[in-house]
Motif scaffolding. Sequence first.
Motif: not given
Length: 191
Positions: A148-161
């Motif tokens: 089992v491994g895990v990481r934050p989704l951690d987007l690397d782009a702007f997301m719409p508010v």
Amino acid sequence: PHDIGDATVLDYGCNQGGFLRLLYDNHPFKSAVGIDIARESVARAELLKGQRPIEYKVTDRAASLGRSFDYAFSHEVIYLLRDLPAHASDMKAAVRPGGSYVAAMGCHVDSAVWPRWRKLIAETSSIPIYDHSLEDVAKAFSAAGFTVGVRPLDLDAFMPVTVGSAFFPKVVDQLRYYSQDKVLFRFVRTP
């Protein structure tokens, strides 16, 4: 890996099939199966697949397909499953030794937004939901024979508010959710 041309792929909880279409269009694979319990969604996925090498099936048991997959994916499905050990066992039967199952999960008890979300989901849906922790998920898959491994989704782009959203009343809620609360699990089946 970027080259999955020889790979077989499973999408567990495929809804209308958008993930497999997007994946194939960006990283072609040998073949794929998407499964879901919603007949209408599966029928729509079949209509939208075009000439891509994808099949869609109505089932909640990956092992019932009688196939072994190199990669499996799910997105916000685990919180809808009552029995995590049964799901882990089912996925072990469907993923080849050395293969991976990547599951995106933001709906869990360790998420800061979960108490509010759980209430909102319960008010607007008839689908049963369950209170799983990240530890519950990790333990179930580890016990079933996965690393089992895990990481934050951690987007690397702007997301719409999403101004005015009941799910994200404040911008900071949305930022924390996508950078801290929403995770990607990777379960690698041991031989």
